[in-house]
Write a protein that holds these residues in place. Structure first.
Motif, PDB file in Angstrom:
ATOM      1  N   TYR A   1      -9.260  18.354  -3.620  1.00  0.00           N
ATOM      2  CA  TYR A   1      -8.530  18.902  -2.485  1.00  0.00           C
ATOM      3  C   TYR A   1      -7.066  18.492  -2.596  1.00  0.00           C
ATOM      4  CZ  TYR A   1     -13.081  19.818  -0.480  1.00  0.00           C
ATOM      5  OH  TYR A   1     -14.337  20.272  -0.255  1.00  0.00           O
ATOM      6  N   ASP A   2      -6.194  19.223  -1.888  1.00  0.00           N
ATOM      7  CA  ASP A   2      -4.772  18.915  -1.997  1.00  0.00           C
ATOM      8  C   ASP A   2      -4.102  18.895  -0.625  1.00  0.00           C
ATOM      9  OD1 ASP A   2      -3.957  21.611  -1.294  1.00  0.00           O
ATOM     10  OD2 ASP A   2      -4.734  22.182  -3.264  1.00  0.00           O
ATOM     11  N   PHE A   3      -2.795  18.668  -0.656  1.00  0.00           N
ATOM     12  CA  PHE A   3      -1.953  18.548   0.531  1.00  0.00           C
ATOM     13  C   PHE A   3      -2.136  19.746   1.473  1.00  0.00           C
ATOM     14  CE2 PHE A   3       2.812  17.713   1.705  1.00  0.00           C
ATOM     15  CZ  PHE A   3       2.406  17.145   2.895  1.00  0.00           C
ATOM     16  N   VAL A   4      -2.131  20.956   0.901  1.00  0.00           N
ATOM     17  CA  VAL A   4      -2.239  22.157   1.740  1.00  0.00           C
ATOM     18  C   VAL A   4      -3.611  22.246   2.398  1.00  0.00           C
ATOM     19  CG1 VAL A   4      -2.153  24.676   1.739  1.00  0.00           C
ATOM     20  CG2 VAL A   4      -0.466  23.372   0.441  1.00  0.00           C
ATOM     21  N   HIS A   5      -4.654  21.868   1.671  1.00  0.00           N
ATOM     22  CA  HIS A   5      -5.980  21.826   2.304  1.00  0.00           C
ATOM     23  C   HIS A   5      -5.960  20.925   3.524  1.00  0.00           C
ATOM     24  CE1 HIS A   5      -7.748  22.973  -1.811  1.00  0.00           C
ATOM     25  NE2 HIS A   5      -7.990  23.978  -0.990  1.00  0.00           N
ATOM     26  N   VAL A   6      -5.308  19.772   3.396  1.00  0.00           N
ATOM     27  CA  VAL A   6      -5.289  18.818   4.506  1.00  0.00           C
ATOM     28  C   VAL A   6      -4.500  19.406   5.677  1.00  0.00           C
ATOM     29  CG1 VAL A   6      -4.605  16.514   5.254  1.00  0.00           C
ATOM     30  CG2 VAL A   6      -5.498  16.861   2.949  1.00  0.00           C
TER      31      VAL A   6
ATOM     32  N   ARG B   1       0.857  -1.183   0.000  1.00  0.00           N
ATOM     33  CA  ARG B   1       0.000   0.000   0.000  1.00  0.00           C
ATOM     34  C   ARG B   1       0.897   1.238   0.000  1.00  0.00           C
ATOM     35  NH1 ARG B   1      -2.878  -1.791   5.218  1.00  0.00           N
ATOM     36  NH2 ARG B   1      -0.739  -2.544   5.380  1.00  0.00           N
ATOM     37  N   THR B   2       0.756   2.050  -1.026  1.00  0.00           N
ATOM     38  CA  THR B   2       1.697   3.145  -1.256  1.00  0.00           C
ATOM     39  C   THR B   2       0.949   4.443  -1.503  1.00  0.00           C
ATOM     40  OG1 THR B   2       3.219   1.565  -2.261  1.00  0.00           O
ATOM     41  CG2 THR B   2       3.638   3.898  -2.696  1.00  0.00           C
ATOM     42  N   VAL B   3       1.471   5.532  -0.935  1.00  0.00           N
ATOM     43  CA  VAL B   3       0.944   6.853  -1.264  1.00  0.00           C
ATOM     44  C   VAL B   3       2.116   7.709  -1.722  1.00  0.00           C
ATOM     45  CG1 VAL B   3       1.052   7.579   1.176  1.00  0.00           C
ATOM     46  CG2 VAL B   3      -0.368   8.853  -0.417  1.00  0.00           C
ATOM     47  N   VAL B   4       1.890   8.476  -2.795  1.00  0.00           N
ATOM     48  CA  VAL B   4       2.946   9.357  -3.288  1.00  0.00           C
ATOM     49  C   VAL B   4       2.458  10.797  -3.113  1.00  0.00           C
ATOM     50  CG1 VAL B   4       2.162   9.037  -5.690  1.00  0.00           C
ATOM     51  CG2 VAL B   4       4.447   9.945  -5.226  1.00  0.00           C
ATOM     52  N   ILE B   5       3.319  11.617  -2.474  1.00  0.00           N
ATOM     53  CA  ILE B   5       2.929  12.992  -2.133  1.00  0.00           C
ATOM     54  C   ILE B   5       3.748  13.983  -2.947  1.00  0.00           C
ATOM     55  CG2 ILE B   5       2.681  14.675  -0.275  1.00  0.00           C
ATOM     56  CD1 ILE B   5       2.750  12.419   1.718  1.00  0.00           C
ATOM     57  N   ASP B   6       3.067  14.941  -3.555  1.00  0.00           N
ATOM     58  CA  ASP B   6       3.747  16.007  -4.289  1.00  0.00           C
ATOM     59  C   ASP B   6       4.051  17.154  -3.316  1.00  0.00           C
ATOM     60  OD1 ASP B   6       4.720  17.797  -6.066  1.00  0.00           O
ATOM     61  OD2 ASP B   6       3.034  17.689  -7.466  1.00  0.00           O
TER      62      ASP B   6
ATOM     63  N   ASP C   1      -4.851  -0.543  -7.438  1.00  0.00           N
ATOM     64  CA  ASP C   1      -5.667  -0.262  -6.256  1.00  0.00           C
ATOM     65  C   ASP C   1      -4.852   0.134  -5.038  1.00  0.00           C
ATOM     66  OD1 ASP C   1      -7.953  -0.667  -7.528  1.00  0.00           O
ATOM     67  OD2 ASP C   1      -8.377  -2.677  -6.736  1.00  0.00           O
ATOM     68  N   ALA C   2      -3.578  -0.297  -5.014  1.00  0.00           N
ATOM     69  CA  ALA C   2      -2.782  -0.066  -3.807  1.00  0.00           C
ATOM     70  C   ALA C   2      -2.126   1.305  -3.811  1.00  0.00           C
ATOM     71  CB  ALA C   2      -1.714  -1.154  -3.674  1.00  0.00           C
ATOM     72  N   LEU C   3      -2.330   2.082  -4.867  1.00  0.00           N
ATOM     73  CA  LEU C   3      -1.602   3.350  -5.014  1.00  0.00           C
ATOM     74  C   LEU C   3      -2.533   4.558  -4.887  1.00  0.00           C
ATOM     75  CD1 LEU C   3       1.019   4.854  -5.662  1.00  0.00           C
ATOM     76  CD2 LEU C   3       0.502   4.588  -8.079  1.00  0.00           C
ATOM     77  N   TYR C   4      -2.095   5.504  -4.053  1.00  0.00           N
ATOM     78  CA  TYR C   4      -2.837   6.751  -3.890  1.00  0.00           C
ATOM     79  C   TYR C   4      -1.901   7.933  -4.139  1.00  0.00           C
ATOM     80  CZ  TYR C   4      -6.841   4.335  -1.945  1.00  0.00           C
ATOM     81  OH  TYR C   4      -7.933   3.536  -1.787  1.00  0.00           O
ATOM     82  N   VAL C   5      -2.487   9.019  -4.649  1.00  0.00           N
ATOM     83  CA  VAL C   5      -1.715  10.235  -4.917  1.00  0.00           C
ATOM     84  C   VAL C   5      -2.263  11.350  -4.033  1.00  0.00           C
ATOM     85  CG1 VAL C   5      -1.034  11.905  -6.669  1.00  0.00           C
ATOM     86  CG2 VAL C   5      -1.419   9.520  -7.318  1.00  0.00           C
ATOM     87  N   LEU C   6      -1.349  12.074  -3.359  1.00  0.00           N
ATOM     88  CA  LEU C   6      -1.754  13.276  -2.635  1.00  0.00           C
ATOM     89  C   LEU C   6      -1.156  14.462  -3.382  1.00  0.00           C
ATOM     90  CD1 LEU C   6      -3.138  14.614  -0.244  1.00  0.00           C
ATOM     91  CD2 LEU C   6      -1.119  14.159   1.148  1.00  0.00           C
ATOM     92  N   PRO C   7      -1.983  15.184  -4.126  1.00  0.00           N
ATOM     93  CA  PRO C   7      -1.437  16.240  -4.991  1.00  0.00           C
ATOM     94  C   PRO C   7      -1.050  17.484  -4.198  1.00  0.00           C
ATOM     95  CG  PRO C   7      -3.826  16.163  -5.184  1.00  0.00           C
ATOM     96  CD  PRO C   7      -3.452  15.057  -4.246  1.00  0.00           C
ATOM     97  N   ALA C   8      -0.196  18.311  -4.803  1.00  0.00           N
ATOM     98  CA  ALA C   8       0.184  19.581  -4.197  1.00  0.00           C
ATOM     99  C   ALA C   8      -0.837  20.634  -4.595  1.00  0.00           C
ATOM    100  CB  ALA C   8       1.563  19.987  -4.694  1.00  0.00           C
TER     101      ALA C   8
END
Lengths: 238, 269
Positions: free
Chosen positions: B58-63, B33-38, B81-88
């Protein structure tokens, strides 16, 4: 540089000089007198940095021990020496504890080590504390600065171009030296730089320096020492 | 507890985002399970490379600012399915990333994920510092040319002195070298630093060498991490990198000039 104390007498050849110098020493603060647990915890500490503690002079801080308890100095000193430490003095003792310390030839140090060393110089002698030194085992990267005040600096890793290593004493680099190396930062003309593989951006001893452009190509990539001869930089193959 | 990997370099344009996209996809494809953050707030690109730019709400700064929760901001990859992206965020600047805010988000993520891949912005300023501060491992992306190598070296110095691990006197960040945009022919002609040259200067464990490849540009333009292009040399090289990162013993490839095929030898080109 150093002026002998009685330089007015022309035929006087000094056998010694008295100088004040500041050393920063590790302080071992005792929280209790349980020798077994002291030994065990000291072991663990030393294992983290064996090179740093080998023959390191230490000051024993007894201020946290209860004031009535006499400190059992002989077994404590034996324990420290068994760990290759050189106990040189105590700090924070009561008058009774201080007397006991002097009985086993330990200097009694006040808050400032420098002021006390002037007074405590004469009872000591054979056990003069080694100067402070620094050992670096990880690569020194571009933009990093490392300074060993009051002593030598040994780097057992590469020093990258754009990094700066400095010492009041000598500098030793076991690995390529590509950055700037400055020995004798406080003006010690006898300081030297030793390196296995000279590719330095700049070498300097006591403020005199030589930039890479002025280092002869035939010396580059070789093991060399850098020192001052008649106040100018000399680089010699080892 | 998740492992936090920062993809960093100091210099811009060396392939950090390409690498972050491919490595996170590679880890996820193997079931982690992987998340990639910009972390490139204000100049976000990861969403484009990952092909999810039209799904960002929504993005990283919102969070970080508490204006959205993580589940609203995380975008699930449609291919894995195991991959999520947290955008900038594209409209804010890097100062919006606070040490506490980033720390809190990473801590929450590390309860659910195995790997957190942080795509660092270029430079050695605040944004890059935030991306590397909490890292356990660092993959230093370097091109085989002197300015990139020096910038990587500078970044390694910062990893060794300004990270959380350095400040708390913990075991240092594990550092890996990833050499990208490598052209063996140009190395042979002496126009490019060789793998050995770069390793000699940086003295770092080599995680892999990614050859210069048209496939990288094609993949970026179409929003597909190049690791999914199994036919391409760059895609295969990234697969090797992921395998090596996970501890498998994979020999290095794409280091030598291509052997000329029968036809091209015949035609004398």
């Amino acid at each position: 540089m150093a002026v002998p104390p009685e330089s007015d007498k022309k035929d006087f050849f000094p056998a010694l000089e008295l100088k004040a110098a500041a050393f920063s020493l590790p302080v071992l603060r005792l929280l209790n007198q349980d020798l077994a647990s002291i030994a065990e915890q000291l072991d663990a500490k030393i294992r983290q940095a064996p090179g740093f503690f080998r023959h390191a002079p230490v000051v024993i801080d007894v201020s946290s021990l209860s004031e009535e308890d006499p400190v059992a100095f002989p077994p404590l000193l034996r324990l420290l020496r068994d760990h290759n430490l050189i106990p040189v003095g105590i700090r924070g003792g009561t008058p009774a504890q201080n007397r006991a310390a002097q009985g086993v030839k330990l200097a009694v140090l006040n808050e400032s080590i420098q002021t006390v060393r002037a007074n405590a110089a004469e009872p000591k002698g054979e056990e003069s504390p080694a100067p402070r030194f620094k050992i670096v085992t990880r690569p020194v990267r571009s933009g990093q600065r490392i300074y060993a005040p009051g002593g030598d600096l040994s780097v057992i890793a590469p020093v990258s171009s754009g990094a700066e290593i400095m010492a009041d004493g000598n500098i030793h680099v076991y690995g390529p030296l590509r950055g700037r190396a400055l020995a004798g930062m406080q003006g010690d003309l006898n300081a030297r730089i030793f390196c296995q593989n000279l590719q330095a951006d700049l070498v300097s001893v006591a403020g005199r320096y030589r930039v890479s452009e002025n280092i002869p190509a035939e010396l580059k990539g070789h093991a060399v020492q850098v020192f001052l001869e008649q106040e100018s930089i000399r680089i010699e193959r080892l | 507890m998740a492992k936090i990997i920062v993809i960093t370099s100091g210099k811009g344009g060396v392939g950090k985002t390409t690498t972050a996209a491919s490595i996170s996809m590679g880890l996820a494809q193997r079931g982690h399970r992987t998340v990639v953050i910009d972390f490139d707030v204000g100049l976000r690109n990861l969403d484009l490379i990952m092909g999810c730019e039209r799904r960002v709400v929504y993005d990283f700064v919102h969070v970080i600012n508490g204006e959205a929760n993580l589940s609203q901001a995380l975008i699930r990859d449609k291919r894995c399915d195991a991959l999520y992206v947290l955008p900038a965020s594209q409209t804010r600047d890097k100062e919006a990333l606070t040490k506490e805010g980033v720390g809190k988000v990473l801590e929450t993520l590390s309860q659910t994920y195995d790997y957190i891949v942080c795509d660092s912005p270029a430079g050695i300023e605040h944004g890059a510092n935030m991306a590397m501060y909490y890292a356990d491992d660092a993959i230093v992306v370097t091109n085989p040319e002197v300015s990139s190598v020096r910038d990587s070296d500078r970044m390694l110095g910062i990893l060794a002195s300004k990270s959380r691990r350095a400040e708390n006197n913990e075991e240092p960040i594990r550092e890996y070298l990833l050499l990208t945009r490598y052209v063996p022919e140009r190395v042979q002609r002496g126009e490019m630093l060789s793998v050995e040259d770069v390793q000699e200067i940086l003295s770092l464990e080599l995680l892999g060498v990614i050859p210069e490849s048209q496939a990288v540009l094609n993949a970026s333009n179409s929003g597909i991490p190049v690791i999914l292009d199994a036919e391409s040399d760059a895609g295969q090289a990234y697969r090797d990198v992921v395998a090596r990162y996970l501890g498998e013993d994979v020999p290095h490839r794409f280091l030598d000039t291509r052997k000329k095929g029968f036809l091209s030898r015949l035609l004398g080109s």
